[in-house]
Design an enzyme around this catalytic site. Structure first.
Site, PDB file in Angstrom:
ATOM      1  N   ASN A 390       0.670  -1.372   0.065  1.00 46.57           N
ATOM      2  CA  ASN A 390       0.055   0.109   0.000  1.00 46.57           C
ATOM      3  C   ASN A 390       0.787   1.311  -0.046  1.00 46.57           C
ATOM      4  O   ASN A 390       0.839   1.926  -0.949  1.00 46.57           O
ATOM      5  CB  ASN A 390      -0.975  -0.034   1.060  1.00 46.57           C
ATOM      6  N   ASP A 391       1.468   1.596   1.140  1.00 45.85           N
ATOM      7  CA  ASP A 391       2.396   2.669   1.203  1.00 45.85           C
ATOM      8  C   ASP A 391       3.403   2.747   0.397  1.00 45.85           C
ATOM      9  O   ASP A 391       3.791   3.921  -0.463  1.00 45.85           O
ATOM     10  CB  ASP A 391       3.023   2.852   2.672  1.00 45.85           C
ATOM     11  N   VAL A 392       4.068   1.827  -0.325  1.00 49.62           N
ATOM     12  CA  VAL A 392       4.864   1.920  -1.265  1.00 49.62           C
ATOM     13  C   VAL A 392       4.468   2.254  -2.783  1.00 49.62           C
ATOM     14  O   VAL A 392       5.452   2.553  -3.599  1.00 49.62           O
ATOM     15  CB  VAL A 392       5.848   0.426  -1.389  1.00 49.62           C
TER      16      VAL A 392
END
Lengths: 464, 99
Positions: A390-392
């Site tokens: 998600n964050d990446v």
């Protein structure tokens, strides 16, 4: 010559052990020679231990053998049983044991010499006690957070930084006291150990679960420094060399992790960033809807693709979906589709963790590409398949200045022709930041458990 | 060795470590960490002498505890590293391994 033959022989053998450590680390620079490198390091350790057993100061062996058997059994069983997803907490625990061993050796040495030590010995013994103990309790907390025994969210006490500062000042004061009043050496050492134990805890509890990779790297470095300090205490160069190598290694990895998140080490250690992960997105409630696709839709899409880049995240491993993913990738590759994996530096829970998880699923390492190697290739790729990450891939890292992710280098999945995201819900990632990528018009959201979705994908692909 | 020589060794070893580690690819950073973890268990050398030197009971007890902790570190660190590195396979070998 002032040195007798045996002392000289010992020094030379220790030097040989140190050379084996260096060669071992050198061979870790390529996956082809890495296993041999680890073997070299083991040989170095064996040589050092065997030579030490011939030390004339050793009078009896029964307790040594007892310790070796107990420690060896615990170490071997843990190493055999640990799952690859749990590797970060295992390494944290091993680190902690290395740290406490160094502190214990330093304490035994101090006790043996009855406090009658020179100034520099006093300082190195104190440092060894301090760093060793901080490594031990800090590692235990890191272990508890990663294992889920403790909540991953930062725990911040009132006046937390002032408390940490006082603990450090207190430790320095104790070193000075030990130098000034050496007759009370046991007292000073014990107080120092207690302060260090508290500091290890207060140092790690305010750090969020997502930042644990940095903490483990740092503790890895500390365990090396503790060993090097013990080397100074004992006047033993092999401890100093090995400790310095490990100390340098941990610092480099810490730095790489910080760069990958675009955060300073100070921000990681004192910023108290992060949540328990997943559940608590910040900001207003999301009112927009996304178009959700089924695994069959996704299968048809993948069937037409010429090139696919898979972006695996820790969620993939949690769902135990990496093996079926490898099966899917193999089907595609057998059909001539170009399949590769894009590994973000902070994917997984420790440096390089995602690579190990994919290797476990029989993905050959030639297909595992680092962010810098593959980021320019997304623009020529039909499908970017994001699973459990998600964050990446969050564009907020590029655009949203007030986001905790801002400035973090991300994978350019948005440049692929289609972005397929397999995810349980629209929840935020570790950083607590919503992801605009889910709402992009070229994004296909496939909701569900990663393992189930990919199993369905495999079925669809096989049916066609 | 005198303090200055030991310090010299320490500083030089940090530079050697720096050179070596910066050449390890991110692919292998986890095994690097667990392997170097095993190396940091070198403190076992001091633990062995503290245990076997026939000092006071307290020193022996501390020594045994240190031997146990350091051995867990060494044996666990190296074994888990070997387990991971065994899984890293290049493309060509894959079929051969499966059969």
């Amino acid at each position: 010559m002032s040195l007798d033959f045996f002392t000289q022989l010992t020094s030379i053998v220790y030097l040989i052990a140190a050379v084996f450590f260096i060669l071992g680390l050198k061979k870790l620079s390529s996956p082809k020679t890495a296993r041999q490198g680890n073997l070299f390091a083991m040989i170095g350790m064996l040589i050092a231990v065997l030579m030490t057993l011939f030390d004339r100061n050793i009078l009896s062996y029964e307790y040594i053998i007892l310790g070796l058997i107990i420690g060896g059994a615990i170490g071997a069983i843990s190493a055999k049983k640990v799952q690859m997803t749990s590797m970060p907490q295992m390494v944290a625990l091993f680190n902690g044991f290395g740290g406490i061993a160094s502190a214990l050796v330093a304490f035994a040495e101090l006790y043996q010499q009855a406090g009658d030590v020179a100034l520099h010995e006093n300082i190195t013994i104190s440092l060894s006690l301090l760093v060793g103990m901080v490594t031990f309790t800090g590692s235990l907390i890191a272990y508890a957070k990663l294992q889920g025994i403790m909540r991953g969210a930062p725990i911040v006490l009132p006046l937390h930084q002032i408390l940490n500062f006082l603990l450090l000042i207190g430790s320095v004061a104790l070193v000075i006291l030990a130098v000034m009043y050496p007759t009370e050496y046991i007292l000073w050492a014990l107080i120092l150990l207690v302060l260090a134990a508290i500091f290890g805890v207060t140092f790690v509890i305010p750090i969020g679960g997502a930042d644990m990779p940095v903490v483990i790297s740092l503790l890895n470095s500390y365990s090396g420094i503790a060993a090097a300090m013990t080397g100074f205490v004992l006047g033993n160069s092999v401890l100093i060399i090995a400790g310095a190598l490990v100390g340098a290694s941990g610092i480099i990895l810490t730095n790489i992790m910080c760069v990958a998140m675009n955060r300073s080490i100070a921000n990681v250690l004192f910023g108290a960033v992060g949540t328990d992960g997943g559940a608590t997105a910040t900001g207003e409630k999301e009112t927009r809807t996304v178009t959700s696709y089924t695994a069959v839709d996704a299968g048809i899409m993948l069937d037409q693709a010429q090139s696919v880049i898979i972006v695996p995240g820790y969620g993939l491993a949690v769902a135990q979906a990496q093996h079926v993913l490898q099966e899917m990738a193999q089907i595609l590759m057998d059909r001539g589709v170009k399949v590769r994996y894009a590994i973000h530096p902070v994917a997984g829970r420790m440096p390089g963790h995602m690579n190990v998880l994919m290797a476990e699923a029989n993905v050959s390492y030639d297909l595992l590409l680092e962010m810098d190697e593959i980021n320019d290739d997304f623009q020529d790729t039909d499908v970017a398949l994001v699973i459990g990450a998600n964050d990446v891939i969050n564009p907020a890292a590029r655009t949203k200045k007030d986001s905790p992710l801002y400035g973090m280098p991300i994978l350019n999945v948005d440049q692929a022709r289609t972005v397929m995201i397999v995810k349980r819900s629209l929840g935020a990632g570790f950083a607590g930041e919503g992801n605009e990528m889910f709402f992009d018009e070229k994004t296909m959201m496939v909701f569900g458990d990663a393992k189930k979705v990919i199993t369905d994908l495999v079925k669809t692909l096989k049916a066609e | 060795m005198d303090l200055l020589s030991l310090f010299t060794v320490f500083v030089l070893a940090i530079f050697v470590g720096n050179e070596l580690i910066s050449k390890v690819p991110p692919l292998l950073h986890t095994p690097l960490m667990s392997g170097s973890n095993g190396i940091s268990g070198i403190t076992i050398v001091g633990a062995l002498v503290a245990t076997g030197a026939g000092h006071s009971t307290l020193a022996t007890v501390l020594g045994v505890l240190a031997v146990i902790a350091a051995t867990i570190n060494v044996v666990g660190g190296f074994m888990v590293t070997d387990r991971m590195l065994e899984m890293f396979k290049p493309k060509k070998d894959k079929k051969a391994v499966k059969e």
